[in-house]
Design a protein around this motif. Structure first.
Motif, PDB file in Angstrom:
ATOM      1  N   SER A 172      27.962 -36.538   7.569  1.00  0.00           N
ATOM      2  CA  SER A 172      26.596 -36.380   7.632  1.00  0.00           C
ATOM      3  C   SER A 172      25.815 -35.941   8.811  1.00  0.00           C
ATOM      4  O   SER A 172      26.161 -36.250  10.038  1.00  0.00           O
ATOM      5  CB  SER A 172      26.159 -37.511   7.003  1.00  0.00           C
ATOM      6  OG  SER A 172      25.852 -38.711   8.067  1.00  0.00           O
ATOM      7  N   GLN A 173      24.646 -35.250   8.393  1.00  0.00           N
ATOM      8  CA  GLN A 173      23.848 -34.971   9.870  1.00  0.00           C
ATOM      9  C   GLN A 173      22.871 -36.137   9.791  1.00  0.00           C
ATOM     10  O   GLN A 173      22.476 -36.760   9.101  1.00  0.00           O
ATOM     11  CB  GLN A 173      23.252 -33.666   9.253  1.00  0.00           C
ATOM     12  CG  GLN A 173      23.992 -32.478   9.293  1.00  0.00           C
ATOM     13  CD  GLN A 173      23.318 -31.096   9.304  1.00  0.00           C
ATOM     14  OE1 GLN A 173      22.020 -31.076   9.005  1.00  0.00           O
ATOM     15  NE2 GLN A 173      23.954 -30.009   9.142  1.00  0.00           N
ATOM     16  N   ALA A 174      22.419 -36.145  11.197  1.00  0.00           N
ATOM     17  CA  ALA A 174      21.464 -37.195  11.542  1.00  0.00           C
ATOM     18  C   ALA A 174      20.013 -36.790  10.544  1.00  0.00           C
ATOM     19  O   ALA A 174      19.818 -35.781  10.348  1.00  0.00           O
ATOM     20  CB  ALA A 174      21.011 -36.867  12.899  1.00  0.00           C
ATOM     21  N   SER A 175      19.474 -38.059  10.247  1.00  0.00           N
ATOM     22  CA  SER A 175      18.648 -37.742   9.341  1.00  0.00           C
ATOM     23  C   SER A 175      17.246 -38.908   9.478  1.00  0.00           C
ATOM     24  O   SER A 175      17.616 -40.143   9.202  1.00  0.00           O
ATOM     25  CB  SER A 175      18.785 -37.836   7.972  1.00  0.00           C
ATOM     26  OG  SER A 175      17.992 -37.804   6.860  1.00  0.00           O
ATOM     27  N   ALA A 225      14.633 -38.810   7.521  1.00  0.00           N
ATOM     28  CA  ALA A 225      14.142 -39.346   6.503  1.00  0.00           C
ATOM     29  C   ALA A 225      14.966 -40.301   5.682  1.00  0.00           C
ATOM     30  O   ALA A 225      14.382 -41.064   5.131  1.00  0.00           O
ATOM     31  CB  ALA A 225      14.134 -37.785   5.469  1.00  0.00           C
ATOM     32  N   ARG A 226      16.366 -40.141   6.114  1.00  0.00           N
ATOM     33  CA  ARG A 226      17.274 -41.068   5.440  1.00  0.00           C
ATOM     34  C   ARG A 226      16.989 -42.568   6.226  1.00  0.00           C
ATOM     35  O   ARG A 226      16.807 -43.704   5.353  1.00  0.00           O
ATOM     36  CB  ARG A 226      18.716 -40.819   5.515  1.00  0.00           C
ATOM     37  CG  ARG A 226      19.655 -41.703   5.260  1.00  0.00           C
ATOM     38  CD  ARG A 226      21.194 -41.406   5.167  1.00  0.00           C
ATOM     39  NE  ARG A 226      21.424 -40.935   6.603  1.00  0.00           N
ATOM     40  CZ  ARG A 226      21.953 -39.645   6.827  1.00  0.00           C
ATOM     41  NH1 ARG A 226      22.338 -38.761   5.807  1.00  0.00           N
ATOM     42  NH2 ARG A 226      22.069 -39.363   8.020  1.00  0.00           N
ATOM     43  N   TRP A 227      16.875 -42.542   7.338  1.00  0.00           N
ATOM     44  CA  TRP A 227      16.533 -43.748   8.100  1.00  0.00           C
ATOM     45  C   TRP A 227      15.331 -44.352   7.530  1.00  0.00           C
ATOM     46  O   TRP A 227      15.416 -45.694   7.300  1.00  0.00           O
ATOM     47  CB  TRP A 227      16.336 -43.540   9.739  1.00  0.00           C
ATOM     48  CG  TRP A 227      16.220 -44.844  10.507  1.00  0.00           C
ATOM     49  CD1 TRP A 227      17.293 -45.622  10.852  1.00  0.00           C
ATOM     50  CD2 TRP A 227      14.983 -45.159  11.124  1.00  0.00           C
ATOM     51  NE1 TRP A 227      16.554 -46.444  11.664  1.00  0.00           N
ATOM     52  CE2 TRP A 227      15.365 -46.474  11.706  1.00  0.00           C
ATOM     53  CE3 TRP A 227      13.662 -44.481  10.966  1.00  0.00           C
ATOM     54  CZ2 TRP A 227      14.291 -47.038  12.426  1.00  0.00           C
ATOM     55  CZ3 TRP A 227      12.957 -45.413  11.556  1.00  0.00           C
ATOM     56  CH2 TRP A 227      13.028 -46.582  12.334  1.00  0.00           C
ATOM     57  N   TYR A 244      20.481 -43.385  10.416  1.00  0.00           N
ATOM     58  CA  TYR A 244      20.260 -42.359  10.933  1.00  0.00           C
ATOM     59  C   TYR A 244      21.275 -41.508  11.181  1.00  0.00           C
ATOM     60  O   TYR A 244      21.268 -40.023  10.647  1.00  0.00           O
ATOM     61  CB  TYR A 244      19.585 -42.548  12.478  1.00  0.00           C
ATOM     62  CG  TYR A 244      19.130 -41.122  13.246  1.00  0.00           C
ATOM     63  CD1 TYR A 244      18.239 -40.391  12.616  1.00  0.00           C
ATOM     64  CD2 TYR A 244      20.181 -40.707  14.257  1.00  0.00           C
ATOM     65  CE1 TYR A 244      17.952 -39.166  13.300  1.00  0.00           C
ATOM     66  CE2 TYR A 244      19.691 -39.733  14.832  1.00  0.00           C
ATOM     67  CZ  TYR A 244      18.624 -38.755  14.146  1.00  0.00           C
ATOM     68  OH  TYR A 244      18.444 -37.574  15.007  1.00  0.00           O
ATOM     69  N   HIS A 245      22.660 -41.815  11.210  1.00  0.00           N
ATOM     70  CA  HIS A 245      23.719 -41.115  11.490  1.00  0.00           C
ATOM     71  C   HIS A 245      24.740 -41.122  10.218  1.00  0.00           C
ATOM     72  O   HIS A 245      25.408 -40.347  10.352  1.00  0.00           O
ATOM     73  CB  HIS A 245      24.574 -41.577  12.756  1.00  0.00           C
ATOM     74  CG  HIS A 245      23.910 -41.149  13.875  1.00  0.00           C
ATOM     75  ND1 HIS A 245      23.865 -40.068  14.502  1.00  0.00           N
ATOM     76  CD2 HIS A 245      23.257 -42.173  14.750  1.00  0.00           C
ATOM     77  CE1 HIS A 245      23.146 -40.025  15.655  1.00  0.00           C
ATOM     78  NE2 HIS A 245      22.626 -41.394  15.778  1.00  0.00           N
ATOM     79  N   ASN A 247      25.638 -41.528   6.238  1.00  0.00           N
ATOM     80  CA  ASN A 247      25.234 -41.180   4.729  1.00  0.00           C
ATOM     81  C   ASN A 247      25.993 -42.134   3.926  1.00  0.00           C
ATOM     82  O   ASN A 247      26.946 -42.832   4.392  1.00  0.00           O
ATOM     83  CB  ASN A 247      25.393 -39.925   4.526  1.00  0.00           C
ATOM     84  CG  ASN A 247      26.613 -39.064   4.182  1.00  0.00           C
ATOM     85  OD1 ASN A 247      27.758 -39.856   4.191  1.00  0.00           O
ATOM     86  ND2 ASN A 247      26.938 -38.077   4.378  1.00  0.00           N
ATOM     87  N   GLU A 276      19.303 -45.276  -1.937  1.00  0.00           N
ATOM     88  CA  GLU A 276      19.437 -43.847  -2.127  1.00  0.00           C
ATOM     89  C   GLU A 276      19.788 -43.230  -3.675  1.00  0.00           C
ATOM     90  O   GLU A 276      20.002 -41.942  -3.483  1.00  0.00           O
ATOM     91  CB  GLU A 276      20.734 -43.537  -1.006  1.00  0.00           C
ATOM     92  CG  GLU A 276      20.507 -43.535   0.274  1.00  0.00           C
ATOM     93  CD  GLU A 276      19.659 -42.785   0.899  1.00  0.00           C
ATOM     94  OE1 GLU A 276      19.613 -41.305   0.763  1.00  0.00           O
ATOM     95  OE2 GLU A 276      18.523 -43.079   1.605  1.00  0.00           O
TER      96      GLU A 276
END
Length: 176
Positions: free
Chosen positions: A9-12, A14-16, A68-69, A71, A102
Protein backbone atom coordinates in the motif's frame (compact mmCIF):
# COMPACT_ATOMS: atom_id res chain seq x y z
CA UNK A 1 -6.68 -13.33 -1.69
CA UNK A 2 -3.32 -14.97 -2.05
CA UNK A 3 -0.41 -13.10 -0.53
CA UNK A 4 1.37 -12.17 -3.76
CA UNK A 5 -1.47 -10.56 -5.66
CA UNK A 6 -1.54 -6.98 -4.45
CA UNK A 7 1.22 -4.40 -4.34
CA UNK A 8 2.17 -2.91 -1.02
CA UNK A 9 0.00 0.00 0.00
CA UNK A 10 0.88 3.60 -0.39
CA UNK A 11 1.06 5.88 2.59
CA UNK A 12 -2.30 7.51 3.22
CA UNK A 13 -3.23 10.32 5.57
CA UNK A 14 -6.90 9.73 4.65
CA UNK A 15 -6.70 6.09 5.82
CA UNK A 16 -4.92 7.15 9.00
CA UNK A 17 -7.55 9.82 9.77
CA UNK A 18 -10.39 7.33 9.20
CA UNK A 19 -8.86 5.11 11.87
CA UNK A 20 -8.31 7.99 14.30
CA UNK A 21 -11.85 9.31 13.91
CA UNK A 22 -13.56 5.91 13.94
CA UNK A 23 -16.04 5.48 16.82
CA UNK A 24 -16.58 1.76 17.42
CA UNK A 25 -19.86 2.20 19.34
CA UNK A 26 -21.46 3.69 16.23
CA UNK A 27 -20.31 1.05 13.78
CA UNK A 28 -19.91 -2.31 15.47
CA UNK A 29 -23.22 -2.50 17.37
CA UNK A 30 -24.18 -5.46 15.16
CA UNK A 31 -21.34 -7.57 16.60
CA UNK A 32 -23.11 -8.78 19.73
CA UNK A 33 -22.09 -11.78 21.79
CA UNK A 34 -24.88 -13.79 20.08
CA UNK A 35 -23.66 -12.84 16.59
CA UNK A 36 -20.11 -13.87 17.51
CA UNK A 37 -21.41 -17.17 18.83
CA UNK A 38 -23.39 -17.81 15.61
CA UNK A 39 -20.35 -16.92 13.48
CA UNK A 40 -18.19 -19.27 15.56
CA UNK A 41 -20.74 -22.04 14.95
CA UNK A 42 -20.63 -21.22 11.24
CA UNK A 43 -16.82 -21.48 11.20
CA UNK A 44 -17.12 -24.91 12.80
CA UNK A 45 -19.70 -25.94 10.19
CA UNK A 46 -17.52 -24.59 7.35
CA UNK A 47 -14.70 -26.88 8.51
CA UNK A 48 -16.73 -30.11 8.44
CA UNK A 49 -15.90 -32.78 5.90
CA UNK A 50 -12.45 -31.62 4.85
CA UNK A 51 -8.91 -31.03 6.08
CA UNK A 52 -9.01 -27.25 5.70
CA UNK A 53 -9.04 -24.65 8.46
CA UNK A 54 -11.00 -21.40 8.45
CA UNK A 55 -10.12 -18.52 10.76
CA UNK A 56 -12.26 -15.37 11.11
CA UNK A 57 -10.94 -12.09 12.50
CA UNK A 58 -13.10 -8.99 12.80
CA UNK A 59 -11.32 -5.75 13.67
CA UNK A 60 -12.81 -2.35 14.41
CA UNK A 61 -9.99 -0.42 12.74
CA UNK A 62 -6.36 -0.69 11.71
CA UNK A 63 -3.86 -0.05 14.50
CA UNK A 64 -3.37 3.71 14.60
CA UNK A 65 0.42 3.43 14.70
CA UNK A 66 0.38 1.42 11.43
CA UNK A 67 -2.58 2.87 9.56
CA UNK A 68 -0.61 5.48 7.63
CA UNK A 69 1.55 2.80 5.97
CA UNK A 70 -0.61 -0.34 6.18
CA UNK A 71 -3.79 -1.19 4.30
CA UNK A 72 -6.28 -3.97 5.08
CA UNK A 73 -4.56 -6.50 2.83
CA UNK A 74 -1.25 -6.01 4.59
CA UNK A 75 -2.97 -6.18 7.97
CA UNK A 76 -4.63 -9.45 6.96
CA UNK A 77 -1.24 -10.91 6.02
CA UNK A 78 0.21 -9.73 9.34
CA UNK A 79 -2.64 -11.43 11.24
CA UNK A 80 -2.35 -14.55 9.07
CA UNK A 81 1.17 -14.87 10.43
CA UNK A 82 0.47 -13.72 14.00
CA UNK A 83 -2.35 -16.23 14.46
CA UNK A 84 -0.35 -18.95 12.68
CA UNK A 85 -3.05 -19.68 10.11
CA UNK A 86 -0.20 -20.79 7.83
CA UNK A 87 0.77 -23.47 10.34
CA UNK A 88 -1.60 -26.26 9.30
CA UNK A 89 -0.38 -29.70 8.32
CA UNK A 90 -1.42 -29.45 4.68
CA UNK A 91 -1.19 -25.66 4.31
CA UNK A 92 -4.95 -25.34 4.00
CA UNK A 93 -5.56 -22.41 6.34
CA UNK A 94 -7.83 -19.62 5.15
CA UNK A 95 -8.05 -16.32 7.02
CA UNK A 96 -11.08 -14.10 6.59
CA UNK A 97 -10.28 -10.60 7.82
CA UNK A 98 -13.01 -7.98 8.22
CA UNK A 99 -12.15 -4.35 8.96
CA UNK A 100 -15.25 -2.47 10.08
CA UNK A 101 -13.81 1.05 9.73
CA UNK A 102 -12.60 0.49 6.18
CA UNK A 103 -15.68 -1.60 5.28
CA UNK A 104 -13.27 -4.06 3.78
CA UNK A 105 -12.79 -7.79 3.79
CA UNK A 106 -9.72 -9.76 2.79
CA UNK A 107 -9.10 -13.46 2.36
CA UNK A 108 -5.59 -14.78 2.82
CA UNK A 109 -5.26 -18.42 1.82
CA UNK A 110 -2.28 -20.63 2.48
CA UNK A 111 -0.29 -22.10 -0.39
CA UNK A 112 -1.96 -25.53 -0.23
CA UNK A 113 -5.44 -24.29 -1.08
CA UNK A 114 -4.14 -21.42 -3.24
CA UNK A 115 -2.61 -24.00 -5.55
CA UNK A 116 -6.18 -25.05 -6.40
CA UNK A 117 -8.13 -21.79 -6.20
CA UNK A 118 -7.27 -18.85 -8.41
CA UNK A 119 -6.88 -15.34 -7.01
CA UNK A 120 -9.87 -14.21 -9.08
CA UNK A 121 -12.12 -16.67 -7.23
CA UNK A 122 -10.95 -15.37 -3.85
CA UNK A 123 -11.43 -11.76 -5.06
CA UNK A 124 -14.95 -12.52 -6.32
CA UNK A 125 -15.82 -14.02 -2.94
CA UNK A 126 -14.45 -10.92 -1.19
CA UNK A 127 -16.33 -8.55 -3.49
CA UNK A 128 -19.62 -10.38 -2.94
CA UNK A 129 -19.19 -10.26 0.85
CA UNK A 130 -18.14 -6.58 0.76
CA UNK A 131 -21.32 -5.76 -1.19
CA UNK A 132 -23.32 -7.42 1.59
CA UNK A 133 -21.41 -5.46 4.23
CA UNK A 134 -22.20 -2.22 2.40
CA UNK A 135 -25.91 -3.17 2.39
CA UNK A 136 -25.87 -3.68 6.18
CA UNK A 137 -26.22 -7.48 5.78
CA UNK A 138 -23.04 -8.18 7.72
CA UNK A 139 -23.86 -11.43 9.47
CA UNK A 140 -25.60 -12.91 6.41
CA UNK A 141 -22.71 -11.95 4.13
CA UNK A 142 -20.17 -13.50 6.47
CA UNK A 143 -22.14 -16.72 6.92
CA UNK A 144 -22.56 -17.04 3.14
CA UNK A 145 -18.84 -16.43 2.67
CA UNK A 146 -17.92 -19.04 5.27
CA UNK A 147 -20.21 -21.54 3.52
CA UNK A 148 -18.51 -20.84 0.19
CA UNK A 149 -15.05 -21.27 1.69
CA UNK A 150 -16.14 -24.54 3.30
CA UNK A 151 -17.43 -25.80 -0.05
CA UNK A 152 -14.15 -24.89 -1.76
CA UNK A 153 -12.12 -26.66 0.89
CA UNK A 154 -14.40 -29.72 0.61
CA UNK A 155 -13.88 -29.77 -3.13
CA UNK A 156 -10.11 -30.10 -2.78
CA UNK A 157 -9.57 -31.62 0.68
CA UNK A 158 -12.62 -33.84 1.20
CA UNK A 159 -12.65 -36.35 4.06
CA UNK A 160 -15.26 -39.09 4.18
CA UNK A 161 -14.86 -39.49 7.93
CA UNK A 162 -14.10 -36.07 9.34
CA UNK A 163 -11.91 -36.43 12.42
CA UNK A 164 -12.76 -34.31 15.42
CA UNK A 165 -9.29 -32.76 15.41
CA UNK A 166 -9.00 -29.05 14.82
CA UNK A 167 -5.70 -27.34 14.11
CA UNK A 168 -6.97 -23.79 14.67
CA UNK A 169 -9.60 -22.39 17.00
CA UNK A 170 -13.03 -21.85 15.47
CA UNK A 171 -13.78 -18.95 17.83
CA UNK A 172 -14.18 -15.63 16.06
CA UNK A 173 -11.43 -13.20 17.03
CA UNK A 174 -12.64 -9.66 17.63
CA UNK A 175 -9.93 -7.00 17.78
CA UNK A 176 -11.23 -3.77 19.23
Amino acid sequence: MAKDNLPTSQASFARWWRQVLFVPMLHSKWLTHDVRARLTTKVTAAERGHRGEVFLIIENHLPIHSAYHMNCHERAIELFSAYRVWDTEENTGVLVYVNICEQNLEIVADRGISAHVSPTVWRAMCDKAIAGLANQKVEGSLTDLLDEIGQLLSQYYYLEHDPSGNELSDTVVFLK
